[in-house]
Design a protein around this motif. Structure first.
Motif, PDB file in Angstrom:
ATOM      1  N   TRP B 138       0.822  -1.156   0.146  1.00 44.08           N
ATOM      2  CA  TRP B 138      -0.119   0.191  -0.086  1.00 44.08           C
ATOM      3  C   TRP B 138       1.059   1.181   0.045  1.00 44.08           C
ATOM      4  CZ3 TRP B 138      -1.726  -4.551   0.262  1.00 44.08           C
ATOM      5  CH2 TRP B 138      -3.185  -4.890   0.196  1.00 44.08           C
ATOM      6  N   PRO B 140       3.003   4.758   0.693  1.00 43.99           N
ATOM      7  CA  PRO B 140       3.438   5.234   1.887  1.00 43.99           C
ATOM      8  C   PRO B 140       2.990   6.678   2.289  1.00 43.99           C
ATOM      9  CG  PRO B 140       5.096   5.611   0.183  1.00 43.99           C
ATOM     10  CD  PRO B 140       3.830   4.782  -0.252  1.00 43.99           C
ATOM     11  N   PHE B 141       2.259   7.427   1.606  1.00 47.18           N
ATOM     12  CA  PHE B 141       1.798   8.669   2.007  1.00 47.18           C
ATOM     13  C   PHE B 141       0.273   8.430   2.813  1.00 47.18           C
ATOM     14  CE2 PHE B 141       3.624   8.532  -2.492  1.00 47.18           C
ATOM     15  CZ  PHE B 141       4.652   8.897  -2.046  1.00 47.18           C
ATOM     16  N   PHE B 142      -0.553   7.655   1.998  1.00 45.83           N
ATOM     17  CA  PHE B 142      -1.850   7.768   2.528  1.00 45.83           C
ATOM     18  C   PHE B 142      -2.380   6.422   3.287  1.00 45.83           C
ATOM     19  CE2 PHE B 142      -1.826  10.750  -0.952  1.00 45.83           C
ATOM     20  CZ  PHE B 142      -1.937  11.779  -0.444  1.00 45.83           C
ATOM     21  N   GLU B 143      -2.365   5.314   2.752  1.00 43.63           N
ATOM     22  CA  GLU B 143      -2.884   4.057   3.200  1.00 43.63           C
ATOM     23  C   GLU B 143      -2.113   3.489   3.962  1.00 43.63           C
ATOM     24  OE1 GLU B 143      -5.950   3.037   2.400  1.00 43.63           O
ATOM     25  OE2 GLU B 143      -6.650   3.823   0.540  1.00 43.63           O
ATOM     26  N   TYR B 144      -0.853   3.322   3.887  1.00 43.18           N
ATOM     27  CA  TYR B 144       0.014   2.417   4.629  1.00 43.18           C
ATOM     28  C   TYR B 144      -0.048   3.233   6.087  1.00 43.18           C
ATOM     29  CZ  TYR B 144       3.766  -0.082   7.117  1.00 43.18           C
ATOM     30  OH  TYR B 144       4.547  -0.674   8.167  1.00 43.18           O
ATOM     31  N   PRO B 145       0.000   4.251   6.358  1.00 44.72           N
ATOM     32  CA  PRO B 145       0.187   4.976   7.622  1.00 44.72           C
ATOM     33  C   PRO B 145      -1.070   4.526   8.453  1.00 44.72           C
ATOM     34  CG  PRO B 145       0.955   6.452   6.075  1.00 44.72           C
ATOM     35  CD  PRO B 145       0.540   5.330   5.180  1.00 44.72           C
ATOM     36  N   LEU B 146      -2.165   4.557   7.834  1.00 48.15           N
ATOM     37  CA  LEU B 146      -3.443   4.164   8.358  1.00 48.15           C
ATOM     38  C   LEU B 146      -3.502   2.856   9.062  1.00 48.15           C
ATOM     39  CD1 LEU B 146      -6.124   5.874   5.901  1.00 48.15           C
ATOM     40  CD2 LEU B 146      -5.243   6.859   8.241  1.00 48.15           C
ATOM     41  N   GLY B 147      -2.585   2.051   8.784  1.00 44.72           N
ATOM     42  CA  GLY B 147      -2.781   0.505   9.276  1.00 44.72           C
ATOM     43  C   GLY B 147      -3.409  -0.372   8.234  1.00 44.72           C
ATOM     44  N   ALA B 148      -3.425   0.161   7.056  1.00 45.16           N
ATOM     45  CA  ALA B 148      -4.227  -0.842   6.091  1.00 45.16           C
ATOM     46  C   ALA B 148      -3.405  -2.344   6.293  1.00 45.16           C
ATOM     47  CB  ALA B 148      -4.118  -0.256   4.627  1.00 45.16           C
TER      48      ALA B 148
END
Ligand SMILES: [Zn+2]
Lengths: 328, 410
Positions: B138, B140-148
């Motif tokens: 996913w 690194p800007f939007f989805e990964y930091p959310l814990g997807a």
């Protein structure tokens, strides 16, 4: 020291170890890592994250077709052969596009944050075509549970008080949980809302649940005695000191855990670490019969006020199994 | 465009971990099995296509480079395909195109993964690290930091589907019934990872939740270490090999692929969360190219990452109506292996789905999972004389990658 990208416990000692193969032979494995460190540019996304830092939400709007991207993932419309897109300031409210999943078992990097909820928010609702913003969703009514973040609910944008330029600088809260006088406030900050002391959910007191509760108390007392004879159960409780109030539709009680023992008082004690709520006392009977309180939370049968309460559950979940395995 | 035939297939044992082998050896094992199956030597192979999903799993940024010599493909062209969960499908598509174009007469398509060398020092288990490695697919800007994660991403699609088509995938009994059926099928797979397991409906219903209300522990695919290979040949070469082996050729009739936008949204070409358009469009394209309809197909090996998604995918592929995918069980559209036995053709109106045990019971070595499916499909087509079969692949965030191949028995 400031928070680091890699946590100190995220490491392995250098060296090799032996591991047994299916064929009965010895194999060797070596400890290693593929961690890379970055100073990664936000590039064209910088405007979006700079805006978040300033407690603003922006999108990009196509000068030809009028569609809006939230976040501003690009400044050239992919539907119009990359026509120019202009910055638009977006409202601090939106609609949850679809019912959102709740993460209980996160990946390595997010252990300690669960349970958490992420979903897609429809913000440019006036436009015919618009993308959704992936976001964290939070509630002021305890830990996230089924039925809170369902398709179509209105959401309010909330900013963290301290922002660094990250998608985690913002999150969304159901509008109906926002005090009326704050609903139109923009920006609204986390510190203006109360996440710490959620109100206990209303119980449906039900006469038919009384006998279930009476039976539960009996079973809990029997369980306390079994703990005394189960070394595994005592190990589960070792070093733990908790007073947990429990409210159910059939009656209340308090779990007291100290000195490797478990005790139950048939009312909610004055001083507790926290209070948890289940409409049906059977939720706990199921747990005693090798069920799981964590599962009850995931299903929405058991209400918890906080992540601290959630982290405490695995210890309780182990007890019935430990007792069974010790043959008590 | 030239006709393309499938003339050989081979897979390794599917294991939760192979401490006895690195990916070098797994790929060699699968290559050896594939070439032996087709009775061809390494000299006869013109080129190779590798399916390897994730560099972090293999712990090497160009893992195919170290494989080339070891699998006997030195001095031949080799290209690696990586497309998330759909890596295997896309590698097959590339290999098929290579033969169809006339560039090569015999192409080895080989895929695999070494997933569980990953290790989480905090929990001292592999799983959280494996999930994290997949989550790095996913952005690194939007989805990964959310814990997807892969699970919550596919569940997002299933929950959205349920918002729009209620009372379909909701019934836990239906989902558990499908799992019980898949388990029985997996028991017949000599290479299947869970071939010795007996999972009952009741066990499924009592297994712990991963994500409510559509994902319990026993409703999810495995992490597998292993590799699988296929041999695609031109018409002339296929006929020659078929004569050698005595095995019929499985012709590639149609290939369809579609990837949706990464960004979900409303209207335009944004990804609608409540459907798997990638599956639908890919299947429609494959049917059109093959000149068939779902009614002609009675054998499917689909990419069942999660059982609720299995149901939605069967709807998107056109085998049951969207919103009524429970027909699979309620109308007995999913064939029961106990009735079919080892060699029988599915009855009229019935489809044999994932006789390999699928990715839940058979194996899921990501880069080669769809090769694993194709290996099983070929075996069943030949043993049961089934004319048409379909292999499906899915992958990436919110199931935005999709692919389908229609095969025909000679
Ligand atoms: Zn446009």
């Amino acid at each position: 020291m400031s928070e680091m990208v890699l946590r100190p416990e995220f490491n392995l000692p250098k060296g090799t170890s032996e591991v047994l193969g299916k064929d009965g032979k010895t194999y060797l494995q070596f400890n290693s890592s593929m961690a890379t460190l970055y100073q990664q540019t936000y590039g064209e996304h910088s405007r979006f994250f700079l805006a978040l830092r300033d407690a603003k939400l922006i999108g990009s709007k196509c000068t030809q077709c009028g569609q809006v991207m939230v976040s501003a993932a690009t400044w050239n419309c992919p539907f119009c052969n990359f026509a120019e897109m202009k910055e638009v300031v977006l409202p601090h409210k939106g609609i949850l596009a679809q019912t959102a999943p709740i993460t209980i078992f996160p990946s390595q990097s997010f252990i300690g944050q669960a349970p958490f909820c992420r979903g897609y928010v429809d913000i440019a609702t006036q436009e015919k075509v618009a993308s959704f913003l992936p976001s964290r969703l939070r509630t002021t009514t305890g830990i996230p549970r089924p039925g809170v973040f369902v398709k179509g609910i209105e959401l309010k944008l909330v900013f963290k008080d301290k922002r660094e330029g990250s998608i985690l600088d913002i999150f969304w809260v159901p509008m109906k949980e926002i005090p009326k006088k704050l609903r139109n406030k923009a920006p609204l900050f986390e510190s203006e809302l109360n996440f710490e002391n959620p109100k206990l959910p209303k119980l449906k007191i039900n006469k038919n649940l009384k006998p279930v509760y009476v039976k539960l108390l009996q079973s809990l007392n029997e369980m306390s005695l079994k703990v005394l004879k189960s070394p595994r159960a005592q190990k589960d409780l070792a070093g733990k000191k908790y007073r947990i109030g429990v409210k159910t539709g059939g009656g209340d009680f308090t779990f007291i855990i100290e000195k490797n023992k478990m005790k139950v008082e048939p009312k909610v004690a004055k001083k507790t670490d926290f209070v948890i709520v289940a409409n049906n006392p059977k939720t706990f009977n199921d747990w005693i019969n090798d069920g799981s309180l964590t599962d009850a939370v995931i299903e929405g049968k058991l209400w918890l006020p906080s992540r601290e309460a959630f982290i405490f559950l695995p210890m309780l979940d182990r007890l019935p199994r430990s007792i069974r395995r010790d043959g008590v | 465009m030239r006709r393309v035939g499938l003339v050989g297939a081979g897979i390794t044992d599917c294991r939760s971990r192979w401490v006895e082998a690195t990916y070098w050896n797994l790929f060699q094992q699968a290559t050896k099995a594939t070439l032996e199956d087709a009775k061809v030597t390494t000299d006869e192979v013109d080129s190779v296509v590798y399916g390897i999903y994730n560099d972090i799993f293999e712990h090497q940024a160009i893992p195919e480079s170290s494989l080339t010599g070891i699998i006997g493909m030195a001095h031949k062209p080799g290209v690696r395909v990586t497309s998330g969960g759909a890596t295997g499908f896309y590698a097959m598509r590339a290999a098929i195109m290579e033969v169809a174009s006339g560039y090569s007469d015999l192409v080895l398509c080989i895929g695999g993964e070494k997933a569980t060398d990953c290790f989480d020092p905090v929990s001292k288990t592999q799983t959280p690290m494996v999930i994290d490695t997949i989550a790095k697919s996913w952005d690194p800007f939007f989805e990964y930091p959310l814990g997807a994660t892969a699970s919550d991403s596919y569940m997002q699609v299933c929950m959205a589907y349920n918002d729009n088509y209620p009372n379909d995938i909701t019934d836990p009994e239906i989902r558990a019934t499908i799992i019980e059926m898949l388990c029985r099928q997996g028991n017949r797979n000599p290479y299947g990872q869970r071939r010795d397991e007996k999972v009952t409906k009741q066990q499924v219903l009592e297994s712990r939740w991963i994500i409510a209300p559509f994902l319990r522990l026993l409703e999810v695919c495995m992490y597998t270490e292993g590799a699988g290979g296929l041999l695609f040949a031109s018409e002339e070469k296929a006929k020659e090999i078929s004569k050698r082996t005595g095995s019929p050729i499985i012709w590639i009739k149609g290939v369809g692929a579609a990837n949706e936008s990464y960004n979900p949204g409303r209207g335009g070409l944004y990804k609608p969360l409540h459907r798997i358009e990638s599956d639908r469009i890919a299947a429609e394209r494959a049917y059109k190219m093959a000149g068939v309809t779902p009614k002609d197909i009675q054998l499917v090996e689909l990419h069942d990452a999660f059982i609720a998604q299995f149901m939605v995918t069967m709807g998107e592929l056109g085998f049951v109506p969207i919103g009524k995918t429970r027909d699979l069980v309620e109308k007995h559209i999913m064939a029961d292996i106990r009735e079919l036995g080892e060699n029988e053709h599915p009855k009229k109106g019935q489809i044999l789905i994932n006789p390999s045990g699928g990715l839940i019971f058979g194996g899921h070595f990501v880069g080669g999972s769809n090769m694993f499916s194709t290996w099983s499909l070929r075996r069943e087509m030949i043993n049961r004389s089934i004319r048409y079969g379909l292999v499906h692949g899915t992958g990436a965030i919110n199931a935005v990658f999709g692919g389908a191949v229609v095969f025909e028995l000679e």
